[in-house]
Design a protein around this motif. Structure first.
Motif, PDB file in Angstrom:
ATOM      1  N   TYR A 232       0.837  -1.205   0.000  1.00  0.00           N
ATOM      2  CA  TYR A 232       0.000   0.000   0.000  1.00  0.00           C
ATOM      3  C   TYR A 232       0.870   1.253   0.000  1.00  0.00           C
ATOM      4  O   TYR A 232       0.630   2.198  -0.764  1.00  0.00           O
ATOM      5  N   TYR A 237      -1.280  -0.938  -5.287  1.00  0.00           N
ATOM      6  CA  TYR A 237      -2.571  -1.264  -4.698  1.00  0.00           C
ATOM      7  C   TYR A 237      -3.105  -2.621  -5.161  1.00  0.00           C
ATOM      8  O   TYR A 237      -3.787  -3.313  -4.404  1.00  0.00           O
ATOM      9  N   THR A 240      -1.618  -5.126  -2.920  1.00  0.00           N
ATOM     10  CA  THR A 240      -2.288  -5.082  -1.611  1.00  0.00           C
ATOM     11  C   THR A 240      -3.558  -5.917  -1.636  1.00  0.00           C
ATOM     12  O   THR A 240      -3.798  -6.756  -0.761  1.00  0.00           O
ATOM     13  N   THR A 267      -7.858   0.776   0.128  1.00  0.00           N
ATOM     14  CA  THR A 267      -7.145   0.580  -1.132  1.00  0.00           C
ATOM     15  C   THR A 267      -8.047   0.890  -2.329  1.00  0.00           C
ATOM     16  O   THR A 267      -7.628   1.573  -3.273  1.00  0.00           O
TER      17      THR A 267
END
Length: 468
Positions: A232, A237, A240, A267
């Motif tokens: 992150y 992203y 993540t 996110t």
């Protein structure tokens, strides 16, 4: 991960009467009480009666601040190795600090760190002999203590020392239980290095270091979440989201960490995928708001009753369910924790020693040992209840924090969707493309077909494009 070895087969004496006769002679002697307690501890431990020796060891520490001689220090090492340090952590610090003992220095360091006094913890742990069996765990503690005050370079130094010491100490023993404990300690210290790099904002280095922890390690499931946060901060992203989706695999049904959902929603928010963020936030409130309120009342009603929480976990272990679905899930999560298993195993071993002692020939000394063991068993039950209660309180705190995070996300989603509406923008139709995937030299690409294969766990990555 702190020093506690569940069963050291090299210490166990199969003859239940070993050392009993000599210990009874010591008990009946006219020696000074402190000398008698010292001799009883050494004799009982040599005979394999570790838990029966604990009250005598506590009495000795309360009555004198003399330095422990080598025989008594070794006996204390064995007691802590089998029973764990928590029995002695219940003693006030004033009864522990007068003795120049490596084992007691470690107990004091643990007490200090738990009370939020890292400077005291560092002072105690730094004096432990590097050749002592407790040292690898003390180095772990030092790494954690330095990290807690933001001294990440010192933290990395001690976590690496912990890895070296754990491997070195493991090579000096052939006992599987000891080797396993040292391996877990080494893995936690490897994770500690990655955490310290993350704390120092060295995200790219941390990204590679997280990947060094093998999936076969018992600590690996908790690593995924920290990897997700690291990705992150790297603004990766899709990585993540891929890390977090792993927790949906059935094998991780025991994991309870509401911050996983917060991070997922956050996110999506960062990628301006507002509908996805809103869906997660709404679902979280629907699932947890009412149960969390009930949990809070439940904990307040029983906050000082450690016996209640002991029985609560005991009932869960028998029935695999509890009063509410949320409480059942929380207890399942606590049950899988290594620290809980250590406390539980100590209680089992103490109960077994009590049953063996009841089979000894009747005598006043046998009754003393039975009283000692009943005291230790009851104390261990309270320790177990206190641990369960503290973990449930901690998990409620995680829920409360998650609700705060979700509230922010709800407001932000509302604000951004309103702004998008005023700009007459529409959501993009296409949801994913391989061109959005980032990977480093330790990561490879293959398609995800919807199944959770063991060798793929933790390696998923989304392919969503940002709509910002």
């Amino acid at each position: 991960m702190f020093f506690k070895i569940i069963a050291l087969t090299g210490f166990i004496v199969l003859d239940v009467f070993a050392g009993f006769g000599e210990a009874e002679k010591i008990y009946r002697s006219r020696s000074a009480l402190t000398s008698k307690h010292r001799a009883l501890v050494v004799e009982l431990v040599n005979g394999g009666h570790y838990f029966a020796a604990i009250p005598f060891m506590k009495e000795y520490l309360i009555r004198t601040n003399k330095n422990l001689d080598s025989s008594l220090e070794q006996a204390l090492e064995k007691i802590i190795a089998v029973a764990g340090p928590r029995q002695f952590e219940t003693l006030p610090a004033k009864y522990l600090r007068g003795n120049k003992s490596n084992s007691l220095s470690f107990v004091l360091a643990k007490k200090a760190l738990r009370k939020g006094k890292p400077a005291q913890a560092i002072k105690r742990a730094a004096n432990i002999n590097p050749n002592h069996p407790v040292y690898p765990f003390a180095a772990n503690l030092l790494g954690a203590a330095f990290a807690s005050v933001g001294k990440n370079d010192d933290s990395i130094k001690y976590f690496k020392e912990c890895q070296r010491a754990s491997e070195s100490m493991s090579g000096k023993t052939s006992l599987p239980a000891v080797q396993n404990q040292l391996q877990i300690n080494r893995d936690y210290c490897e994770l500690g290095v990655a955490r310290a790099m993350f704390g120092a904002k060295r995200y790219k280095e941390a990204d590679l270091k997280f990947l060094d922890i093998p999936k076969t390690s018992p600590i690996w499931p908790e690593v995924l979440f920290e990897e997700a946060w690291n990705s992150y901060y790297l603004k990766n992203y899709n990585r993540t989201l891929g890390k977090l989706v792993t927790y949906k695999a059935p094998i991780f049904d025991y994991v309870f960490n509401p911050e996983i959902e917060t991070l997922r929603a956050l996110t999506y928010l960062k990628m301006c995928l507002y509908q996805d963020a809103k869906k997660i936030s709404d679902s979280f409130y629907d699932e947890y708001l009412k149960p969390a309120r009930r949990l809070r009342l439940y904990l307040k009603r029983n906050r000082t009753n450690y016996k209640y929480f002991y029985r609560l976990m005991l009932d869960y272990e028998k029935l695999k369910k509890s009063d509410t679905p949320l409480l059942t899930r929380l207890l399942k999560s606590v049950y899988r924790e290594g620290s809980y298993q250590e406390v539980r195993e100590s209680l089992i071993q103490a109960a077994k020693e009590l049953e063996k002692t009841k089979n000894m020939p009747r005598s006043s000394f046998r009754n003393v040992l039975i009283n000692n063991l009943n005291e230790v068993v009851q104390s261990q039950k309270n320790i177990m209840g206190a641990y369960v209660k503290s973990r449930l309180v901690g998990k409620y705190a995680q829920l409360y924090k998650a609700f705060e995070g979700m509230s922010y996300i709800k407001l932000e989603v509302l604000e951004q969707r309103k702004a998008r509406l005023y700009r007459y923008e529409e959501d993009q139709g296409k949801r994913g493309d391989v061109k959005y995937i980032q990977r480093n030299e330790k990561q490879y690409f293959w398609n995800f077909n919807g199944e959770f294969w063991a060798d793929e766990l933790g390696d998923y990555v989304f392919a969503l494009g940002s709509e910002c």
